[in-house]
Design an enzyme around this catalytic site. Structure first.
Site, PDB file in Angstrom:
ATOM      1  N   GLU A 103       0.841  -1.207   0.000  1.00  0.00           N
ATOM      2  CA  GLU A 103       0.000   0.000   0.000  1.00  0.00           C
ATOM      3  C   GLU A 103       0.872   1.251   0.000  1.00  0.00           C
ATOM      4  O   GLU A 103       0.507   2.277  -0.571  1.00  0.00           O
ATOM      5  CB  GLU A 103      -0.955  -0.035   1.207  1.00  0.00           C
ATOM      6  CG  GLU A 103      -2.073  -1.046   0.965  1.00  0.00           C
ATOM      7  CD  GLU A 103      -2.611  -1.704   2.218  1.00  0.00           C
ATOM      8  OE1 GLU A 103      -2.373  -1.196   3.330  1.00  0.00           O
ATOM      9  OE2 GLU A 103      -3.276  -2.741   2.081  1.00  0.00           O
ATOM     10  N   GLU A 173       3.907 -10.856   0.244  1.00  0.00           N
ATOM     11  CA  GLU A 173       2.489 -10.495   0.202  1.00  0.00           C
ATOM     12  C   GLU A 173       2.080 -10.263  -1.249  1.00  0.00           C
ATOM     13  O   GLU A 173       2.275  -9.155  -1.780  1.00  0.00           O
ATOM     14  CB  GLU A 173       2.245  -9.211   1.004  1.00  0.00           C
ATOM     15  CG  GLU A 173       2.599  -9.327   2.466  1.00  0.00           C
ATOM     16  CD  GLU A 173       1.803  -8.337   3.307  1.00  0.00           C
ATOM     17  OE1 GLU A 173       1.058  -8.787   4.174  1.00  0.00           O
ATOM     18  OE2 GLU A 173       1.902  -7.123   3.065  1.00  0.00           O
ATOM     19  N   GLY A 179      -6.310  -8.045   1.276  1.00  0.00           N
ATOM     20  CA  GLY A 179      -7.625  -7.440   1.519  1.00  0.00           C
ATOM     21  C   GLY A 179      -8.682  -7.867   0.523  1.00  0.00           C
ATOM     22  O   GLY A 179      -9.778  -7.308   0.493  1.00  0.00           O
ATOM     23  N   SER A 220      -4.804 -11.950   2.988  1.00  0.00           N
ATOM     24  CA  SER A 220      -6.035 -12.682   3.329  1.00  0.00           C
ATOM     25  C   SER A 220      -5.778 -13.942   4.149  1.00  0.00           C
ATOM     26  O   SER A 220      -6.470 -14.950   3.995  1.00  0.00           O
ATOM     27  CB  SER A 220      -6.845 -13.015   2.066  1.00  0.00           C
ATOM     28  OG  SER A 220      -7.244 -11.817   1.420  1.00  0.00           O
TER      29      SER A 220
HETATM   30  P1  PGA Z   1      -4.998  -8.714   4.682  1.00  0.00           P
HETATM   31  O1  PGA Z   1      -3.750  -7.705   4.702  1.00  0.00           O
HETATM   32  O2  PGA Z   1      -4.700  -9.799   5.676  1.00  0.00           O
HETATM   33  O3  PGA Z   1      -6.177  -7.880   5.057  1.00  0.00           O
HETATM   34  O4  PGA Z   1      -5.089  -9.251   3.300  1.00  0.00           O
HETATM   35  C1  PGA Z   1      -2.433  -8.176   4.833  1.00  0.00           C
HETATM   36  C2  PGA Z   1      -1.478  -7.014   4.752  1.00  0.00           C
HETATM   37  O5  PGA Z   1      -1.738  -6.093   3.976  1.00  0.00           O
HETATM   38  O6  PGA Z   1      -0.450  -6.974   5.440  1.00  0.00           O
END
Ligand code: PGA
Length: 258
Positions: A103, A173, A179, A220
């Site tokens: 992000e 990730e 998310g 997730s």
């Molecule tokens: P999430 O986020 O478990 O909601 O997918 C993981 C992260 O962004 O570290």
């Protein structure tokens, strides 16, 4: 040396001071006496927003829960409006910091080079860094996942010694799994983790780095899929977003890790 599982909650930009205090209280109340056992088997970390770090540290005192930040600037101080330095973080009492989350790369112009600078600042300030890497959906579909991961790892770790790697954790990730509810399969995740571990073997002469560096999976991770992911030989824990915001879910993932 066996790698100790690390379960890390990334709370992102969520929760006020009152809400974080409640969340920690709920975790303490519902852990069912697991707190002592946790410390032996699993390392547990939460990474709240900067504004609630002190409240979380106070609330977590006397428990095995560790507290980390979500970002760090590479300079110690200066004209960097809106940024927080490593010495400032250290002063709050945090032990860890997340660096290069997708992000931050996507919305705030983070690059592999700034990830490397932030990592050096974290290590200089005695913090353990969780360095995030991961490909986008488009990159996966184009078949360039390994090339992307290799570039991210090589640049992030440029100039980092084997000794310093003791305080570095990597987090794979896949951006398409964050998310979205769309988790990587156990096999997809394991394949990338094995690739990263082999890459560490190439980057560092001492095999200890590849053997001992923890590589977390994030994207997730939930109570229902955590056990399968954590059973993979090269997955050493989780970086958890959504499911870390609910005490019951986060505790269920910790229990799956134990
Ligand atoms: P999430 O986020 O478990 O909601 O997918 C993981 C992260 O962004 O570290």
């Amino acid at each position: 040396m066996a790698r100790k599982i690390l379960i890390a909650g990334n709370w992102k930009m969520n929760k006020t001071g009152a809400e974080v205090a409640q969340l920690i209280k709920d975790m303490k109340a519902n852990c069912g006496g697991c707190c002592c056992a946790v410390a032996d088997k699993v390392e547990v970390l939460v990474c709240p927003p900067f504004t609630t770090l002190s409240a979380v540290i106070a609330e977590a005192a006397g428990t095995p829960l560790e507290v980390g930040a979500q970002n760090i600037h590479w300079e110690d101080n200066g004209a960097f409006t809106g940024e927080i330095s490593g010495s400032m973080l250290k002063e709050t009492g945090v032990t860890h910091v997340i660096i290069g989350h997708s992000e931050r790369r996507q919305y705030f112009g983070e690059t592999d080079e700034t990830v490397n600078k932030r990592l050096k600042a974290a290590l200089k300030n005695g913090l353990t860094a969780i360095v995030c890497i991961g490909e986008t959906l488009q990159e996966r579909q184009l078949g360039v996942t390994e090339a992307i991961i290799e570039r991210q790892v090589r640049i992030a770790l440029s100039g980092i010694t084997a000794e310093q790697m003791k305080n570095v954790v990597l987090a794979y990730e896949p951006v398409w799994a964050i998310g979205t509810g769309e988790v990587a399969t156990n096999e997809q995740a394991q394949a990338v983790h094995a690739f990263v571990r082999a890459l560490l073997g190439k980057l560092y002469a001492c095999p200890c780095v590849a053997e001992n560096t923890r590589i977390l999976y994030g994207g997730s991770m939930k109570p229902g899929n955590a056990a399968g992911l954590l059973a993979q030989p090269d997955i050493d824990g989780g970086l958890i977003g959504g499911a870390a915001l609910k005490a019951a879910d986060f505790l269920a993932i910790i229990k799956a890790a134990m």
